[in-house]
Scaffold this active site. Structure first.
Site, PDB file in Angstrom:
ATOM      1  N   SER A   1       0.828  -1.196   0.000  1.00 18.69           N
ATOM      2  CA  SER A   1       0.000   0.000   0.000  1.00 18.69           C
ATOM      3  C   SER A   1       0.875   1.265   0.000  1.00 18.69           C
ATOM      4  O   SER A   1       1.715   1.437  -0.868  1.00 18.69           O
ATOM      5  CB  SER A   1      -0.954  -0.035   1.193  1.00 18.69           C
ATOM      6  OG  SER A   1      -1.936   0.974   1.096  1.00 18.69           O
TER       7      SER A   1
ATOM      8  N   ASP B   1      -8.199  -5.512  -6.369  1.00 21.44           N
ATOM      9  CA  ASP B   1      -8.055  -4.276  -5.585  1.00 21.44           C
ATOM     10  C   ASP B   1      -8.309  -3.079  -6.485  1.00 21.44           C
ATOM     11  O   ASP B   1      -7.667  -2.939  -7.529  1.00 21.44           O
ATOM     12  CB  ASP B   1      -6.632  -4.212  -5.011  1.00 21.44           C
ATOM     13  CG  ASP B   1      -6.296  -2.860  -4.400  1.00 21.44           C
ATOM     14  OD1 ASP B   1      -7.218  -2.199  -3.885  1.00 21.44           O
ATOM     15  OD2 ASP B   1      -5.109  -2.484  -4.429  1.00 21.44           O
TER      16      ASP B   1
ATOM     17  N   HIS C   1      -6.363  -5.749  -1.752  1.00 21.47           N
ATOM     18  CA  HIS C   1      -5.340  -4.708  -1.575  1.00 21.47           C
ATOM     19  C   HIS C   1      -4.146  -5.209  -0.770  1.00 21.47           C
ATOM     20  O   HIS C   1      -3.003  -4.870  -1.058  1.00 21.47           O
ATOM     21  CB  HIS C   1      -5.976  -3.497  -0.893  1.00 21.47           C
ATOM     22  CG  HIS C   1      -5.065  -2.323  -0.768  1.00 21.47           C
ATOM     23  ND1 HIS C   1      -4.451  -1.746  -1.872  1.00 21.47           N
ATOM     24  CD2 HIS C   1      -4.642  -1.609   0.308  1.00 21.47           C
ATOM     25  CE1 HIS C   1      -3.705  -0.729  -1.468  1.00 21.47           C
ATOM     26  NE2 HIS C   1      -3.795  -0.628  -0.157  1.00 21.47           N
TER      27      HIS C   1
END
Length: 484
Positions: A189, A400, A461
């Site tokens: 991320s 994601d 994600h």
């Protein structure tokens, strides 16, 4: 001849003395606060792996105290890679990555329900089975990391990278037996912004002789935020490819907005109508995994306000602890509630040796950081690193929509590397686990840099949270230099 020999010996002794002096200086600054944790509340019996927790002081007067969890490899600590793991956010605790992604423990949800204390179970797909991993709460204000001064909480992308680099230098001086292990910087991320800067800092430090010399081999990033423009503008094409919006709406958006989702022309009514229609189509989806529902009511901001293409995501605990669960309606965020009760339990904090009075309320992701986002794109850092003898693995859960894999692939393509192996499936237990490509830098006389790009089929994600077995197999192969 003897004069030259004496001169060389003298130079060698001076270099050794300089090394010892710099090492002692680092040691004197390094925090001595570390503890071996034998057991944890919620886990039955002693831990079957080596867990160490501690603090390392960094910055001016060591005002910033970064907390870490270190797990030795369960296979061969002296031979296996050393991984510095950074959870995203910025401000999401390393404990989140430890529990929900790649660490040796996870919650046993079946035994944790009913209002009792959370029960921990072993994670059969923990990356600590094949690597030594330092999970660090960075930047300051994340997890259990804190500052003794208010000024210490003022942090930015580049300052966070510098402080984490200092943390790693001091940690290695305090753990010299891991100095020769292959070193990788990893995260997911928002770590996609900070991690390449850290890798650059380590590489530059090695080149100028900064001690200790680190055995840097490369870096690993999952669904990484890398370039705000590329990543954000890939959201609509991704939604189209996944059949989340219609052909007609996509074509209208491309015509009216010219593919611009990050900074559309707000005076263009047709464009803004298309964007609001797109938000209507995807607003009920859990953005981290498009096959799951969202637990939050998401509304687009009025056109008159400053446009923000990102989704409004509230803190898990704020939503879930204030409203009853709906029978039969499950959301992944329910799983995240358990960690709040566990990490805020005094017996747990005592077991982890958390300094009393430093953190009042632990949060999985602290969204009140005094943080300056001063790096819009990390692509140039990646481009610089392609000229170094490193390896990179960039993986993307392909469901994601926060950081779509097509945006990640786009910036990788912009590095102008040579394709060694084109798009092809990779397998786990005879099933397609994703698709992968291998790039290399052929501009140099010898190929010294390579980059693997892999998608994780059905992953979200934080891909290891959704596809733990596949991600474990991916890392096991990549660390050992095998094809995925």
């Amino acid at each position: 001849m003897s004069v030259i020999l004496l001169r060389n010996t003298h130079c060698h002794l001076i270099n050794m003395m300089l090394f010892l002096a710099s090492t002692l200086l680092l040691l004197s600054d390094a925090a001595a606060s570390k503890s071996i944790i034998k057991s944890l509340p919620g886990f039955h019996g002693n831990l079957p792996f080596v867990l160490e927790t501690g603090y390392i002081g960094v910055g001016e007067l060591e005002a910033v105290q970064l907390f870490y969890y270190f797990v030795e490899s369960e296979r061969s600590p002296k031979d296996d890679p050393l991984v510095l793991w950074l959870t995203g956010g910025p401000g999401c605790s390393a404990l989140s990555g430890f529990i929900y992604e790649i660490g040796p423990l996870s919650f046993d949800y079946a035994k944790s329900s009913g209002g009792g204390k959370p029960v921990l179970a072993l994670n059969p797909y923990s990356w600590t089975k094949i690597a030594n991993i330092i999970f660090v709460d960075a930047p300051v204000g994340t997890g259990f990391s804190y500052s003794t001064t208010w000024e210490g909480y003022d942090v930015s992308d580049t300052l966070s990278a510098a402080e984490t680099y200092e943390f790693l230098r001091k940690w290695l001086v305090d753990h010299p037996k891991f100095l020769t292990n292959p070193l990788y910087v990893a995260g997911d991320s928002y770590s996609g912004i900070v991690a390449p800067i850290i890798v650059q800092e380590i590489s530059d430090g090695n080149e100028v002789g900064r001690q200790p010399t680190m055995n840097l081999k490369g870096y690993v990033l999952g669904n990484p935020l890398t370039d705000h423009e590329i990543d954000t503008n890939s959201i609509v094409p991704f939604a189209y490819l996944k059949a989340l919006i219609s052909d007609k709406l996509y074509e209208s958006f491309m015509k009216n907005c010219k593919g611009e989702y990050l900074n559309p022309d707000q005076s263009n009514a047709s464009c803004m109508e298309d964007i609001l229609a797109i938000k209507e189509c995807i607003g009920d989806l859990y953005t981290a995994q498009i096959l799951e529902p969202t637990c939050k009511l998401i509304s687009p901001k009025p056109v008159a306000l400053k446009w923000d293409p990102r989704f409004l995501i509230a803190d898990d605990a704020d939503i879930l602890l204030s409203s009853p669960r709906v029978h039969g309606h499950w959301c992944r965020s329910y799983n995240h509630v358990y960690i709040y009760g566990w990490a805020n339990d005094e017996t747990v904090r005592d077991a982890l040796h958390i300094r009393k009075g430093t953190i009042k309320d632990w949060r999985r992701c602290n969204k009140t950081l005094a943080y300056s986002y001063n790096v819009e794109s990390a692509v140039d850092y990646h481009r610089n690193l392609t000229k170094k003898p490193y390896r990179a693995l960039i993986y993307s859960g392909d469901h994601d929509i926060i950081i779509p894999y097509i945006g990640t692939h786009e910036w990788i393509e912009s590095l102008n590397l040579t394709i060694k192996h084109d798009w092809e499936p990779w397998f786990v237990d005879g099933q397609v686990a994703g698709y992968a490509m291998l790039y290399a830098d052929n501009a140099q006389e010898y190929i010294t840099y390579d980059l693997s790009f892999a998608t994780v089929k059905g992953g979200g994600h934080t891909a290891p949270e959704y596809r733990p077995e596949q991600c474990f197999a991916m890392m096991d192969r990549w660390f050992d230099y095998y094809p995925l």
